[in-house]
Write a protein that holds these residues in place. Structure first.
Motif, PDB file in Angstrom:
ATOM      1  N   GLN A 232     -14.991  10.991 -12.734  1.00 32.06           N
ATOM      2  CA  GLN A 232     -15.184  10.733 -11.308  1.00 32.06           C
ATOM      3  C   GLN A 232     -14.431   9.510 -10.805  1.00 32.06           C
ATOM      4  OE1 GLN A 232     -19.471  10.502 -11.471  1.00 32.06           O
ATOM      5  NE2 GLN A 232     -19.730  12.664 -10.889  1.00 32.06           N
ATOM      6  N   GLU A 233     -13.835   8.748 -11.711  1.00 28.59           N
ATOM      7  CA  GLU A 233     -13.107   7.533 -11.312  1.00 28.59           C
ATOM      8  C   GLU A 233     -11.848   7.866 -10.519  1.00 28.59           C
ATOM      9  OE1 GLU A 233     -14.053   4.296 -14.859  1.00 28.59           O
ATOM     10  OE2 GLU A 233     -12.343   5.664 -15.042  1.00 28.59           O
ATOM     11  N   GLU A 234     -11.520   7.013  -9.570  1.00 20.34           N
ATOM     12  CA  GLU A 234     -10.282   7.160  -8.806  1.00 20.34           C
ATOM     13  C   GLU A 234      -9.180   6.368  -9.505  1.00 20.34           C
ATOM     14  OE1 GLU A 234     -10.528   6.519  -4.630  1.00 20.34           O
ATOM     15  OE2 GLU A 234     -12.385   7.648  -4.414  1.00 20.34           O
ATOM     16  N   LYS A 235      -8.716   6.909 -10.620  1.00 24.31           N
ATOM     17  CA  LYS A 235      -7.653   6.302 -11.416  1.00 24.31           C
ATOM     18  C   LYS A 235      -6.722   7.386 -11.934  1.00 24.31           C
ATOM     19  CE  LYS A 235     -10.293   2.319 -13.175  1.00 24.31           C
ATOM     20  NZ  LYS A 235     -10.775   1.614 -14.409  1.00 24.31           N
ATOM     21  N   GLU A 236      -5.428   7.034 -12.068  1.00 24.77           N
ATOM     22  CA  GLU A 236      -4.425   7.948 -12.617  1.00 24.77           C
ATOM     23  C   GLU A 236      -4.511   9.311 -11.916  1.00 24.77           C
ATOM     24  OE1 GLU A 236      -5.724   7.637 -16.669  1.00 24.77           O
ATOM     25  OE2 GLU A 236      -4.483   5.861 -17.033  1.00 24.77           O
TER      26      GLU A 236
END
Length: 336
Positions: A232-236
């Protein structure tokens, strides 16, 4: 020949050499499953028009409420396999114990046993959501000529000689492997034949979909919770898309085509997981690996697990290799 004109029967015959110990049984076995699938598909498509949806008022060996279509599909697949007299034994998620096949000829001479989940996701029928059938085929371990024993069914998943599933959705597909890749066949309802529509199916190495019942989040192991947070992270290339149908066949089928991971872990309410090792995890794991993916229980390869009971449960993480490996990383990290 154009792939759209290759029928399932033609494909089986031309690829009979892929089936270990081949002597014609594969064609008969898959033809039996194909016939049963068409019958079940017809009944599934009548849901809502006839009295076939809803609970049957009975529970199976796992203590789960049986749907009317669970019982119907179980009877259809048993009948198709028994009448052809090509297997020596059958076991099903809906049966208390294994079935020894005895016919007018000596069925004890037959070489193969079939393990089946007749209707995966059947509780979704009355809301018109896709459901499926999962099957697994093994060569018996006990001597021919003798009745089958439980040990014939309690084999590691790595010993499967064939496995597959049927998904009853907007179109009906039969997908199977004999250990040499995965191929999918779509039913043409106008003429009742399955045609090769998805040759050499492969999982993308990575994907953007994660499938898990987040309603159980509070009960998940910490490693699973951490992996969900990672998704759920907003990364890559994240966050990943969350997609969960509640029918293993449907979720797995979508993820194999588009790239993704399917997870049904242990939880505080089900210490060994919910899915059955023999009827769900092993055949799906075999298909996963044959499609270039990975399947584990979070730590160990699913196909290496030695079953001890017919209705044994196991957790499963399966799908695109990089996604499964990342989930295993979080599981191992919390184990350590």
């Amino acid at each position: 020949m154009n792939k759209n004109y290759i029928t399932l029967g033609e494909f089986i015959i031309s690829n009979q050499h892929d089936f270990k110990y081949s002597s014609g049984e594969l064609s008969k076995l898959i033809n039996s499953i194909r016939l049963a699938a068409k019958i079940v598909n017809h009944e599934v498509n009548k849901a809502g028009l006839v009295d076939i949806v809803g609970a049957a008022g009975e529970t199976n060996i796992q203590g789960e409420d049986q749907q009317k279509l669970d019982i119907y599909a179980n009877d259809v697949f048993k009948s198709a396999l028994i009448k052809r007299e090509i297997v020596c034994g059958i076991t099903s998620e809906e049966e208390d114990d294994f079935i020894t096949v005895e016919g007018k000829y000596n069925a004890h001479d037959n070489k193969y046993v079939v393990l089946i989940d007749p209707l995966d996701g059947s509780s979704n029928i009355d809301v018109n959501v896709s459901v499926g059938t999962i099957f697994s085929i093994y060569r018996r371990t006990t001597p021919q000529g003798m009745p089958v024993k439980k040990e014939d069914f309690l084999q590691k998943g790595s010993e499967q000689v064939a496995a597959g599933y049927i998904v009853y959705g907007t179109s009906t597909m039969l997908v199977y492997t004999t250990g040499n890749g995965v191929n999918g066949f779509t039913l043409n309802p106008a003429i009742g034949s399955f045609y090769l529509s998805h040759p050499n199916m492969k999982f993308p190495e990575s994907g953007s979909i994660f499938s898990i019942n987040q309603g159980n989040y509070a009960h998940f192991p910490q490693g699973v919770k951490d992996y969900i947070k990672y998704c759920q992270e907003e990364k890559e290339d994240r966050p990943y898309a969350y997609r969960y149908i509640g029918s293993m066949v449907s979720d797995f089928h979508r993820n194999m085509i588009k790239g993704g991971i399917y997870i049904y872990p242990t939880n505080s309410k089900a210490a060994k997981g919910k899915l059955r090792l023999l009827y769900e995890c092993n055949p799906i794991a075999f298909l996963t690996e044959q499609a270039g993916g990975k399947a584990s229980d979070g730590y160990t390869r699913i196909l290496d697990i030695q079953p001890t009971e017919l209705h044994e449960r196991a957790p499963i993480f399966c799908g695109s290799v990089k996604m499964v490996e990342k989930a295993e990383f979080f599981m191992q990290k919390k184990r350590d």
